[in-house]
Write an enzyme that holds these catalytic residues in place. Structure first.
Site, PDB file in Angstrom:
ATOM      1  N   ASP A  11      24.145 -18.750  -1.625  1.00 29.58           N
ATOM      2  CA  ASP A  11      22.912 -19.193  -0.979  1.00 29.58           C
ATOM      3  C   ASP A  11      22.721 -20.669  -1.322  1.00 29.58           C
ATOM      4  O   ASP A  11      22.644 -21.035  -2.492  1.00 29.58           O
ATOM      5  CB  ASP A  11      21.740 -18.341  -1.506  1.00 29.58           C
ATOM      6  CG  ASP A  11      20.498 -18.513  -0.637  1.00 29.58           C
ATOM      7  OD1 ASP A  11      20.584 -19.212   0.388  1.00 29.58           O
ATOM      8  OD2 ASP A  11      19.453 -17.950  -1.010  1.00 29.58           O
ATOM      9  N   ASP A 105      22.791 -21.030   5.805  1.00 30.60           N
ATOM     10  CA  ASP A 105      22.904 -21.396   4.396  1.00 30.60           C
ATOM     11  C   ASP A 105      23.135 -20.202   3.484  1.00 30.60           C
ATOM     12  O   ASP A 105      22.879 -20.280   2.287  1.00 30.60           O
ATOM     13  CB  ASP A 105      21.634 -22.143   3.958  1.00 30.60           C
ATOM     14  CG  ASP A 105      20.369 -21.310   4.150  1.00 30.60           C
ATOM     15  OD1 ASP A 105      20.437 -20.269   4.817  1.00 30.60           O
ATOM     16  OD2 ASP A 105      19.321 -21.706   3.624  1.00 30.60           O
ATOM     17  N   GLU A 106      23.603 -19.091   4.030  1.00 29.97           N
ATOM     18  CA  GLU A 106      23.727 -17.893   3.224  1.00 29.97           C
ATOM     19  C   GLU A 106      24.887 -17.045   3.718  1.00 29.97           C
ATOM     20  O   GLU A 106      25.042 -16.867   4.928  1.00 29.97           O
ATOM     21  CB  GLU A 106      22.413 -17.100   3.349  1.00 29.97           C
ATOM     22  CG  GLU A 106      22.167 -16.138   2.235  1.00 29.97           C
ATOM     23  CD  GLU A 106      20.890 -15.331   2.471  1.00 29.97           C
ATOM     24  OE1 GLU A 106      20.064 -15.753   3.311  1.00 29.97           O
ATOM     25  OE2 GLU A 106      20.745 -14.287   1.827  1.00 29.97           O
TER      26      GLU A 106
END
Lengths: 393, 366
Positions: A11, A105-106
């Protein structure tokens, strides 16, 4: 009862804000708030500096401005975030093809099959984090465990900018004291219902009488209790099955000359070639992706006489497509340029002979360049064509 | 501009022209057809800047004029109108109205002056040929053209004008197809031009097997084919075609002769169990006998045995079965000849009794 898997959850920390701070060094160490600019806007991401003032995601911009009057409020630049995200995912794909993106973003990585190559799980997370930072300059947090549920929880415990390995024997010790609302699938309403029957922690849910749990959660109770015990069989589902290796870049200022576009194409082709060679893949199809402002995207494709992973071949085919496209319409502008290699051939398959002897140019300087870049960092050495020109983005 | 015409008379030129118009264009006017009405009749022109097609027809009540109208929409409308109906075209300002019976369509236009046309092609040579022969040359070679190959000169068909002969040659680098015909060219110099893939496919669609003639005009950068009712022009590929003659085996000593239909049927059956991606089949030749073997990743196996005329012994070679089938499909004779050398060399496939059409297939190393 099940094979011990190895799952990593990555993350990015305050992703949008971190990108802004990277692009604007003068903002580093200062509270940066992305989004929330308009009268009704909400905060998309707040940097950790801003979070200290109490600013949170999804908070109305007005509230954020009251809490943090000296905050730097910026409008989101999704193109730029997508581009940085692509670079992050490229790094992740370097560890395993089993990458499941959850958002820009993960992501989850299943490294079970890579353990022999990469070593024990607790050692891999820190390397993922270092590789992401090296490539993008951005911080991320990495959780490691034997399933997705626990890996994601481990990431929460790792934040910010850290890693955490949740070993099977520690699961109960770590999970049990946490508020039940931290458990995946338990939202605010479910947590409230559980509190009504006296269940406030994950441990309490795990050990609760199933009938009591069912009174609060109905059909979901059995699953929730399994999750509370750290049991989760969901597989990591990769977004792509290795059908293409690509790289792309969005320019802050549109490119206006073919020469500048060629320079970028070389840089991207170098990256694609490097990755193809690193994974031992060679392909016959080169695709160039072209976006003109505001948002018109086209692709052009060429087939090579035989499969290749050589930068010169990839660039050569791409350059021809790019030049032809550029000349189709006068006054071309380029906002995004991408190049990818696909049509991979198995090395062990039958070999079709050619009528006209192919130019056997061999691997050329690629292996040498790859080794230098591996040792001294990406971009330590590159072809002159790919050096920045004046009107770069 | 104004004219009227019966639906069936209109549909033929329209369908000929509309194929040239790309679905996505770089310029808005390229989505349109140029309609020109004059004393000699009405012509429709479509172009994608590489290929231009002009089709002509006669019409009634012509009032002269030139205008461009959306190609695809016009074609779809006319196709959907009832059989035998009379269709009336009338320009009014910047609109064209198409009416038929109780249907009326008002279409947008762009001025004819914006429509790019290829005028002078810098004529270098002119060849008159029977239409069916030109069609045959293309039909028997076009399938071997490359598609989107970086060797751009392979994404088309070579027209090789030689002394007394005209040849079409196409290759994707793995197999090659050649077909030739004798023509009366008064001792002119040899000329080679490469017709791009789209031009070849359009020509293939346009030409009929009738007994009329067509005129082929070779320009410096263009090729033009004229028939009484159409003029087709294509840009040429600016590149050098590989030296194809050097890859056609001459005097390949190991020959076998076999019925074309028998070989084709045996290959088609064997192909069912060949690897779906590589399509490999192995040919094993021994005196009087040809064995075809195919395997797939599931370890299934097909074995076909054919009686053939040959004295060759102990020769084994693999090929992509599709290439062999394409070649057999482009031959016309009842008997075909396969000329082989060894397991690493190409195979020449041709009719047993003539060399007009020759096909070279490179081996697949299984």
């Amino acid at each position: 009862m099940e094979r011990q898997n190895a799952v990593i959850h990555v993350d990015m920390d305050a992703f949008y804000a971190s990108v802004e701070q990277m692009d604007r060094p003068e903002w580093r160490g200062r509270p940066v708030i992305v989004g929330g600019a308009g009268p009704r806007g909400v905060v998309a991401t707040a940097s950790y500096e801003a979070r200290r003032f109490g600013v949170r995601s999804a908070m109305p911009g007005a509230t954020a401005r009251r809490l943090c009057p000296e905050g730097i409020f910026v409008a989101p630049r999704m193109d730029r975030y997508a581009e940085v995200s692509a670079a992050v995912f490229e790094v992740l794909h370097g560890f395993t093809p089993l990458v499941e993106g959850l958002s820009l973003d993960e992501a989850f990585l299943d490294v079970t099959a890579s353990l022999r190559l990469l070593g024990p799980l607790p050692g891999i997370g820190p390397r993922v984090r270092a590789a992401v930072r090296e490539r993008t300059g951005l911080p991320c947090s990495v959780g490691m465990a034997h399933n997705k549920l626990l890996a994601k929880l481990a990431t929460e415990l790792a934040k910010p900018d850290g890693t955490f390995h949740l070993a099977p024997e520690d699961v109960h010790a770590v999970l049990d004291p946490l508020p039940v609302g931290r458990l995946w699938t338990i939202g605010a309403v479910a947590a409230e219902r559980l509190a009504d029957v006296g269940i406030r922690t994950i441990g309490a849910l795990r050990t609760a009488d199933p009938r009591l749990a069912a009174r609060a959660l109905g059909n979901h109770a059995a699953t929730a209790q399994r999750l509370a015990a750290g049991i989760d069989d969901r597989p990591v589902v990769p977004d792509r099955d290795g059908k293409a290796i690509g790289a792309e870049h969005t320019f802050d200022d549109d490119l206006r000359t073919l020469d500048a576009a060629r320079g970028w194409l070389m840089r991207l082709a170098e990256r694609v070639g490097e990755r193809a060679r690193a994974s031992g893949a060679s392909g016959r199809t080169v695709t160039v992706k072209l976006r003109t402002p505001p948002f018109e995207t086209s692709t052009r494709q060429a087939t090579l006489p035989e499969a290749t992973a050589a930068t010169a071949d990839i660039y050569g085919a791409g350059e021809r497509l790019l030049s032809r496209w550029w000349r189709e319409v006068p006054g071309r502008r380029l906002r995004l340029l991408g190049i990818s290699l696909s049509g991979f051939e198995q090395a062990a398959g039958p070999a079709q002979d050619s009528l006209f002897a192919p130019r056997r140019r061999g691997a050329g300087s690629d292996p040498v360049l790859d080794r230098i870049n591996e040792r001294f960092g990406r971009g330590a050495i590159r072809r002159a064509r790919g050096l920045p020109a004046d009107d770069d983005g | 501009m104004r004219f009227a015409v019966q639906r069936e008379v209109l549909l033929k030129p329209l369908s000929q022209v509309v194929g040239v118009v790309e679905r996505r264009q770089t310029l808005p006017v390229l989505a349109n057809l140029l309609v020109s009405a004059g004393p000699e009749g009405v012509s429709f022109t479509g172009t994608d800047l590489e290929v231009e097609m002009v089709a002509r027809m006669s019409a009634d009540g012509i009032e002269a004029g030139d205008i461009t109208i959306p190609a695809r929409k016009l074609f779809d409308i006319c196709r959907a109108l009832p059989d035998g109906i009379k269709i009336d075209f009338k320009q009014a300002g910047e609109r064209v109205t198409v009416s038929a019976g109780r249907s009326r369509f008002t279409l947008s236009t762009l001025p004819a002056s914006e429509f790019p046309q290829i005028d002078n092609i810098d004529l270098v040579e002119r060849v008159t040929l029977s239409e069916s022969t030109l069609k045959e040359l293309i039909d028997r070679t076009a399938f071997a053209m490359a598609h989107q190959d970086v060797r751009y000169y392979l994404n088309g068909t070579l027209l090789d004008v030689r002394e007394g002969a005209l040849r079409c040659v196409a290759t994707d680098g793995h197999r090659l197809a050649l077909c030739e015909t004798t023509v009366d060219l008064d001792g002119k110099a040899r000329r080679q031009v490469i017709i791009p893939r789209k031009g070849v496919l359009e020509l293939q669609r346009l030409l009929d097997a009738g007994d009329g003639t067509v005129e082929i005009e070779l320009g410096r950068n263009h090729l033009r084919v004229r028939r009484s009712d159409f003029t087709f022009t294509t840009k040429l590929i600016d590149g050098r075609f590989p030296d194809y003659e050097s890859v056609i085996p001459i005097g390949a000593d190991k020959q076998l002769t076999v019925g074309r239909d028998d070989l084709r049927a045996a290959l088609q059956r064997a192909a069912i169990l060949s690897n779906e991606k590589y399509r490999g089949v192995k040919l094993d030749v021994s005196p009087g006998r040809l064995q075809i073997v195919a395997h797939n990743p599931e370890q299934e196996e097909a074995v076909e045995e054919l009686e053939v005329r040959t004295v060759v012994d102990n020769l084994s070679v693999g090929f992509n079965v599709n290439y062999l089938l394409d070649a057999l499909g482009a031959l016309r004779g009842s008997e075909v000849m396969l000329c082989l050398r060894d397991g690493n060399s190409s195979c020449l496939v041709r009719d047993a009794d003539n060399e007009r059409s020759r096909h070279v297939v490179m081996p697949l190393r299984l």
